[in-house]
Structures are given as structure tokens and as C-alpha cells.
Design a protein around this motif. Structure first.
Motif, short mmCIF file in Angstrom:
data_model
loop_
_atom_site.label_atom_id
_atom_site.label_comp_id
_atom_site.label_asym_id
_atom_site.label_seq_id
_atom_site.Cartn_x
_atom_site.Cartn_y
_atom_site.Cartn_z
N PRO A 1 0.90 -1.00 0.03
CA PRO A 1 -0.17 0.02 0.14
C PRO A 1 1.28 1.30 0.03
N GLY A 2 0.79 1.95 -0.53
CA GLY A 2 1.70 3.80 -1.05
C GLY A 2 1.70 4.52 0.12
N PRO A 3 2.51 4.97 0.69
CA PRO A 3 2.91 5.80 1.60
C PRO A 3 2.11 6.95 1.60
N ASP A 4 1.96 7.80 2.54
CA ASP A 4 1.37 9.02 2.51
C ASP A 4 1.78 10.54 1.78
N ALA A 5 1.49 10.36 0.44
CA ALA A 5 2.50 11.25 0.25
C ALA A 5 2.04 12.11 -0.98
N PRO A 6 2.36 13.55 -1.12
CA PRO A 6 0.73 14.56 -0.99
C PRO A 6 0.30 14.57 -2.56
N TRP A 7 0.88 13.07 -3.11
CA TRP A 7 0.61 13.83 -4.52
C TRP A 7 -1.19 12.70 -4.90
N ARG A 8 -0.82 11.81 -3.47
CA ARG A 8 -2.22 10.86 -3.84
C ARG A 8 -3.15 11.59 -3.37
N PRO A 9 -4.20 11.59 -3.60
CA PRO A 9 -5.97 12.30 -3.50
C PRO A 9 -6.60 12.35 -1.96
N ALA A 10 -5.95 11.40 -1.44
CA ALA A 10 -6.04 10.92 -0.07
C ALA A 10 -5.41 10.26 0.75
N PRO A 11 -5.01 10.38 1.65
CA PRO A 11 -4.18 9.88 2.82
C PRO A 11 -4.76 8.97 3.17
N PRO A 12 -3.66 7.40 3.07
CA PRO A 12 -4.07 6.05 3.61
C PRO A 12 -4.86 6.06 4.62
N THR A 13 -5.81 4.42 4.89
CA THR A 13 -6.48 4.45 6.16
C THR A 13 -5.61 3.90 6.99
N PRO A 14 -6.50 4.11 8.09
CA PRO A 14 -5.60 3.24 8.75
C PRO A 14 -5.05 1.72 8.67
N LEU A 15 -5.97 1.10 7.96
CA LEU A 15 -5.84 -0.55 7.79
C LEU A 15 -4.84 -0.63 6.89
N GLN A 16 -5.24 0.64 5.34
CA GLN A 16 -3.91 0.48 4.61
C GLN A 16 -2.50 0.49 5.83
N ARG A 17 -2.34 1.59 6.18
CA ARG A 17 -0.50 1.79 6.91
C ARG A 17 -0.48 0.76 7.96
N THR A 18 -1.35 -0.25 8.50
CA THR A 18 -0.75 -0.91 9.16
C THR A 18 -0.34 -2.03 8.23
N ALA A 19 -1.09 -2.53 7.02
CA ALA A 19 -0.63 -3.11 6.32
C ALA A 19 0.87 -3.10 6.23
#
Length: 355
Positions: free
Chosen positions: A294-312
């Protein structure tokens, strides 16, 4: 896995506004001929997204059927280059992976490269182009203790290198800038370029500018990725040396030799063994993992990752770390053999500017 700085709302909004205008403006018109020899016999060698930072866009590498020069086509505009070079650490998917993909060796490799000019010169002054933080000059001083090392870089990193004592003079900008070229004209006994030419829009202009700042009888030391490396065909878009979208040209050794000779240089040494960087398999794996996680919380992403995506991402990244470390060890184990074969991934040229 180190934490990645969280983009601010303003940072994300700025990227969103920029991407809303599309990415077509980041590309020049597609060219129908080879930028090196002018041949129209082109074939597509590669299509790939941005595997390193995962910014939007698809990039094409074409190859000339006559001279084998490989180049990004269509090429990025200056605006596109600025966009894809911006915020490089935001896309880092793993600290080890970033070290693999972001560097070309440690102090030992730098010292070995510095020794390449010992048979031909005892330089008093040396300019390292694309020096970054000045790690090469710092290591090269151990080989050439009486040489004055200066650094040139397109970023302000070179000023930090000067503050750290790695270079004596720091020049910010590009060598092809007429003001910089005139200021440095005929000042140096050696000019070095390590994995720099492939990033430049016009490698021939860069070579001419490098010769202008050399004194007569001075030496140019250059290392570049070798597009003839067998890993390019074996690994495809995952081969780290393709480096899209930041690598604009991949030049076969005969092409650079011919260009230097046409500019009045005598090529005194070439080497396809020692410049090999043992990171092909581990770099490819790092890119593949970065694409799969799952992608990092990069500023070019339209929305930040969800908590589940961060954990995964965190869990999968930790699980993959032993495999990545094992592949790093495999690259290093195979290096003495691979550098003697077509799997060697870089070459070095030492050329003398004739008086």
C-alpha cells in the motif's frame, strides 16, 4: 521502517491543483529520430510508470536501431523534470530500499574511482559534477590528499557539503549555464561525473561544458549505466538503471567514446568491471515491493491512506525486510562474477583533453 513525514493539507492541495491540469504538459512532443545519430529506426524498449515515487504518468524508453542509444521519448520538459524530482523522500517505501536505489556505492567505491586517474595525473584541482552531499570528494581526498576538490550540483546540497568540509568551493547550478561555465573555464585538472550524464537533457552539451572547465592536458572521469547490461532485458522495467522518469539517456560505451574523440580527447582507459554496482536484483525487488505494498502518505495522492492501509504497509514491509536483505547479500556475492560478464551494469571512461 522509518516514518514518512505527513503531508500538510496545503502541500496536498498544491499537488492536487497541479495534477488537475494533467500531465501532458510535462512531456515534449514525441520525436521520430534518434537524438544521438538522427536515425529514424526506433523501437520501444520499455514502458513503465514511476516505480520509485509512484507519481502519476507513464514513460517510454526508445532505442535506436542504428547506434543503440536509448532515450526517454517523449522527453520530460523542464517543468516535468522539476515535478518528478520534487519531494524525493516522500515516496520512500523502505530505508534499505531507498539506500539501494538512491546511491552508487560507499567510500570504498569512491576511493576506487579516485584511483582510476592515478596512472595519468597528479591533480591539483578537481571538480565533481552532480556531487550532491560531497561524499565522493570526501573519500577521494584519502587517495589525493594534496588535491583541492570543488563541487557542483543543481541543488543546495553542495552548500551543505562545503559547510561539512567535503568540498572547498560549492557551485549551485548546471555546468551548461554560461555564467557558471565562464567562471570555471580552464580551472581544473580533473572533472568527474558519476551517474550524472544519464540525468541531463543534452549529454553532448554536458560533455562539451566539462571539457571547457578542464585545463589542456586535464582528464575527464565519467561513470554511467551500461544499457548493454543483460539485466536490462532480464528484469525489464524493474531494472534500477532504467530509472524512469529521471534517467533521460542511456548511452552505449562506443557512442561516448566516439563523441569524446570527436571533441579532441584521447581516451586513455575504459573499464566495465570495477564500476559495476551490485544492486540489480535487490533494487528490482525493492521496486517490486514498493509497487505491491500500500502506498505511503505522499502529497500527490488524492487522499491519505486509511489506518488499515498504514498497518498493512508497516506489517508487510517488516515481513519483506529479511528477503530484501538476503537479496542484497546475493547481489554482493555474485558481483565478482557478474562484473566480468555482460551482467556488469556500468562503465567508466578516463579521457584526456588534448593540448
Amino acid at each position: 521502517m522509518p516514518s514518512i513525514p505527513q503531508p500538510t493539507t496545503a502541500h496536498r492541495a498544491a499537488y492536487a491543483a497541479e495534477l488537475a491540469r494533467g500531465t501532458a504538459r510535462f512531456h515534449e512532443p514525441r520525436r521520430a529520430d534518434c537524438p544521438w545519430c538522427g536515425s529514424k529506426r526506433l523501437r520501444t524498449r520499455l514502458r513503465t510508470p514511476d516505480l520509485r515515487q509512484r507519481k502519476p504518468g507513464t514513460f517510454v524508453v526508445d532505442e535506436c536501431g542504428d547506434c543503440a542509444h536509448a532515450f526517454q521519448n517523449p522527453r520530460l520538459t523542464p517543468e516535468g523534470l522539476a515535478f518528478y524530482h520534487r519531494d524525493p523522500c516522500e515516496g520512500a517505501h523502505d530505508d534499505l530500499a531507498e539506500r539501494l536505489l538512491g546511491g552508487h556505492g560507499g567510500a570504498g567505491r569512491h576511493r576506487a574511482a579516485a584511483r582510476a586517474v592515478l596512472p595519468y595525473a597528479e591533480p591539483e584541482s578537481w571538480l565533481d559534477i552532480g556531487t550532491g552531499h560531497g561524499h565522493f570528494p570526501a573519500a577521494a581526498k584519502e587517495v589525493h590528499p594534496y588535491t583541492s576538490f570543488d563541487g557542483l550540483d543543481a541543488t543546495r546540497r553542495v552548500e551543505r557539503a562545503r559547510a561539512a568540509g567535503r568540498v572547498e568551493e560549492a557551485h549551485v547550478g548546471r555546468l551548461t549555464d554560461p555564467v557558471i561555465g565562464e567562471r570555471l573555464r580552464a580551472r581544473y585538472d580533473v572533472v568527474s561525473m558519476f551517474h550524472h550524464l544519464e540525468h541531463t537533457p543534452e549529454p553532448r552539451e554536458e560533455l562539451r561544458a566539462a571539457l571547457e572547465v578542464l585545463r589542456p592536458g586535464g582528464h575527464l572521469l565519467a561513470e554511467v549505466p551500461d544499457p548493454d547490461c543483460a539485466f536490462g532485458a532480464l528484469l525489464g522495467k524493474w531494472w534500477p538503471a532504467y530509472g524512469q522518469p529521471r534517467h533521460l539517456h542511456l548511452m552505449p560505451l562506443p557512442n561516448l567514446l566516439g563523441e569524446l574523440e570527436s571533441l579532441g580527447c584521447a581516451v586513455v582507459a575504459t573499464d566495465r568491471r570495477e564500476p559495476h554496482v551490485p544492486h540489480d536484483l535487490s533494487g528490482a525487488l525493492a521496486l517490486a515491493l514498493g509497487r505491491a505494498l500500500p502506498g505511503p502518505d505522499a502529497p500527490w495522492r488524492p487522499a491519505p491512506p486509511t489506518p488499515l492501509q498504514r498497518t498493512a504497509r508497516l506489517a508487510l514491509g517488516r515481513a519483506a525486510a529479511p528477503l530484501l536483505a538476503s537479496t542484497v547479500a546475493l547481489d554482493r556475492l555474485l558481483a565478482p562474477l557478474l562484473r566480468r560478464t555482460r551482467f556488469s551494469n556500468a562503465y567508466r571512461i578516463v579521457a584526456r583533453k588534448e593540448t
